[in-house]
Design a protein around this motif. Structure first.
Motif, PDB file in Angstrom:
ATOM      1  N   ASN A 135     -20.651   8.914 -25.731  1.00  0.00           N
ATOM      2  CA  ASN A 135     -22.081   9.216 -25.747  1.00  0.00           C
ATOM      3  C   ASN A 135     -22.331  10.622 -26.293  1.00  0.00           C
ATOM      4  N   LEU A 136     -21.536  11.601 -25.847  1.00  0.00           N
ATOM      5  CA  LEU A 136     -21.675  12.970 -26.332  1.00  0.00           C
ATOM      6  C   LEU A 136     -21.392  13.051 -27.830  1.00  0.00           C
ATOM      7  N   ALA A 157     -30.763  19.199 -25.393  1.00  0.00           N
ATOM      8  CA  ALA A 157     -30.057  18.270 -26.280  1.00  0.00           C
ATOM      9  C   ALA A 157     -28.645  18.792 -26.561  1.00  0.00           C
ATOM     10  N   VAL A 158     -27.724  17.871 -26.839  1.00  0.00           N
ATOM     11  CA  VAL A 158     -26.334  18.214 -27.131  1.00  0.00           C
ATOM     12  C   VAL A 158     -26.145  18.239 -28.649  1.00  0.00           C
ATOM     13  N   GLY A 169     -20.424  15.628 -38.911  1.00  0.00           N
ATOM     14  CA  GLY A 169     -19.397  14.632 -38.636  1.00  0.00           C
ATOM     15  C   GLY A 169     -19.980  13.336 -38.099  1.00  0.00           C
ATOM     16  N   LEU A 170     -19.115  12.348 -37.967  1.00  0.00           N
ATOM     17  CA  LEU A 170     -19.478  11.058 -37.387  1.00  0.00           C
ATOM     18  C   LEU A 170     -18.973  10.968 -35.954  1.00  0.00           C
ATOM     19  N   MET A 171     -19.532  10.045 -35.214  1.00  0.00           N
ATOM     20  CA  MET A 171     -19.142   9.881 -33.818  1.00  0.00           C
ATOM     21  C   MET A 171     -17.638   9.678 -33.680  1.00  0.00           C
ATOM     22  N   GLU A 172     -17.044   8.842 -34.544  1.00  0.00           N
ATOM     23  CA  GLU A 172     -15.615   8.554 -34.459  1.00  0.00           C
ATOM     24  C   GLU A 172     -14.775   9.811 -34.666  1.00  0.00           C
TER      25      GLU A 172
END
Length: 439
Positions: A135-136, A157-158, A169-172
């Motif tokens: 989630n982060l 917000a994070v 960047g991307l979540m992955e």
């Protein structure tokens, strides 16, 4: 003697006669219901979000609102329901609510639920703690360029900088770059729902309840949003443009595509068919004393033409060997049915995969794969499929070969300029070949 007063009938009141009572947003008896003025504020904030990000309007208004006190702020499930805390709406300014609307719908558009499931399987993660990590990471992917230009930055917000990460960047990628520790304990309240990390919550309605979107409806919403972004790319941040381009042209598993293209070419009518006397034809019964051969399907013969010119890197030649092994698996492991042609400006070597000594790719000069095609087509028995692995910087045969052709292209810029010939442009693969982008 006392008399009791005669009761008077009640006088009906009009709406204007009713005593004024202030609305309460979070009454003890109905903690999970929005007061009318706060519901109006919530929907006004969504309208503000749609005006600030018009390309997201279709997605914003596709969300179904569920009022509940079981979420700390706002959250979404993977079925496109938006869960809203009445207390959060009551204490939050409309401008901040608009930013939260955009944040939550971004989780759904970018399919963080399904992507989170894939990350869990790839990294062998499990449990709510790891889902919080996802989630982060998903929040970092969204928030680095989501706000500004009409949307305020929410104070809590994070962002990538919050976790010590770089932007863009991307979540992955983010999931692999940090792990949860005591320094992030102030973020454990974060709750964006299964739409952000894929983990279903007890308070979510589930797939069979009302007001959820089907897979087809979700894809349609994503398509409409991506269409709006690409129509006016200057109005969307870089993260949204990148997402829209992938929504229209999703990255393909090129190794599976190449194998599928080879199998499709080999399965074409007339390819891999031959007559055999091992089993008589059924129509022989009408001709007593005559033995007719039956048409039998055999595994296809494949010739792999590998571009070994100087413009192809050693790593790409290694990829060519890996793809040759995948092609052998595609024809049922029959190594004797696959031959490899090393070709730069001439056909340097032709070897069967089953030959002793292994495969060796020879070359390093200029490029003219027409010689490789000619060498492949001279093979006996004749080949059914020609697979060409090249960077595309080559002339092509003027006529299609008498068999199916699959071209695997190593990644290159779309155009190359030569100092001695500024008008030079590489020839594109011909229309009669099935083209697959490698890597």
């Amino acid at each position: 003697m006392s008399t009791s007063p005669v009761p008077r009938p009640p006088v009906p009141r009009t709406p204007t006669d009713r005593p004024h009572r202030p609305h309460r947003s979070h009454s003890p008896d109905r903690p999970d219901r929005l007061a009318p003025e706060h519901r109006e504020k919530l929907y006004a904030a969504r309208l503000h979000a749609a005006r600030a990000r018009p390309y997201l309007a279709t997605a914003l208004f596709a969300l179904h609102v569920v009022e509940t006190a079981r979420v700390p702020t706002m959250a979404v499930d993977r079925h496109w329901r938006c869960y809203v805390s009445p207390a959060f709406v009551a204490r939050t300014e409309p401008e901040v609510l608009a930013s939260v609307w955009v944040h939550e719908v971004a989780h759904l558009l970018r399919d963080h639920a399904r992507r989170g499931d894939r990350v869990v399987r790839a990294l062998d993660l499990d449990g709510p703690g790891h889902r919080l990590r996802i989630n982060l990471a998903a929040d970092c992917e969204i928030n680095d360029d989501a706000f500004g230009d009409g949307l305020v930055h929410p104070a809590d917000a994070v962002y990538p900088a919050t976790l010590g990460l770089s932007e863009g960047g991307l979540m992955e990628e983010y999931v692999r770059e940090f792990s949860l520790g005591t320094q992030f304990q102030d973020l454990v309240w974060l709750e964006c729902g299964s739409g952000a990390d894929g983990l279903e919550r007890p308070w979510e309605l589930g797939p069979d309840d009302a007001h959820g979107l089907s897979d087809q409806e979700r894809d349609l919403v994503r398509f409409r949003v991506a269409e709006g972004i690409l129509a006016r790319p200057g109005r969307a941040p870089a993260g949204w443009r990148r997402w829209a381009e992938q929504a229209f042209h999703p990255p393909q598993p090129w190794r599976r595509l190449l194998g599928a293209a080879v199998r499709s070419a080999a399965a074409a009518a007339g390819r891999g068919d031959d007559y055999s006397y091992g089993r008589p034809a059924r129509r022989a019964a009408s001709l007593p004393g005559v033995v007719l051969p039956a048409l039998r399907r055999r595994p296809p013969r494949v010739a792999v033409v590998v571009d070994t010119s100087g413009s192809v890197a050693d790593g790409e030649l290694g990829t060519a060997l890996l793809e040759t092994a995948a092609i052998v698996r595609a024809v049922g492991g029959r190594r004797e049915l696959v031959s490899v042609v090393s070709c730069d400006a001439a056909a340097r070597q032709v070897r069967q995969v089953a030959a002793e000594g292994g495969l060796e790719l020879i070359g390093g000069g200029g490029t003219d794969l027409r010689a490789g095609f000619a060498a492949a087509l001279r093979r006996r028995p004749a080949v059914d499929v020609v697979v060409v692995l090249t960077d595309g910087q080559t002339p092509w045969p003027s006529q299609p070969p008498p068999c199916r052709t699959v071209v695997g292209l190593f990644p290159r810029p779309r155009a190359e300029v030569r100092e001695d010939d500024p008008d030079y442009r590489p020839d594109l693969p011909p229309s009669w070949a099935r083209v697959v982008e490698l890597g």
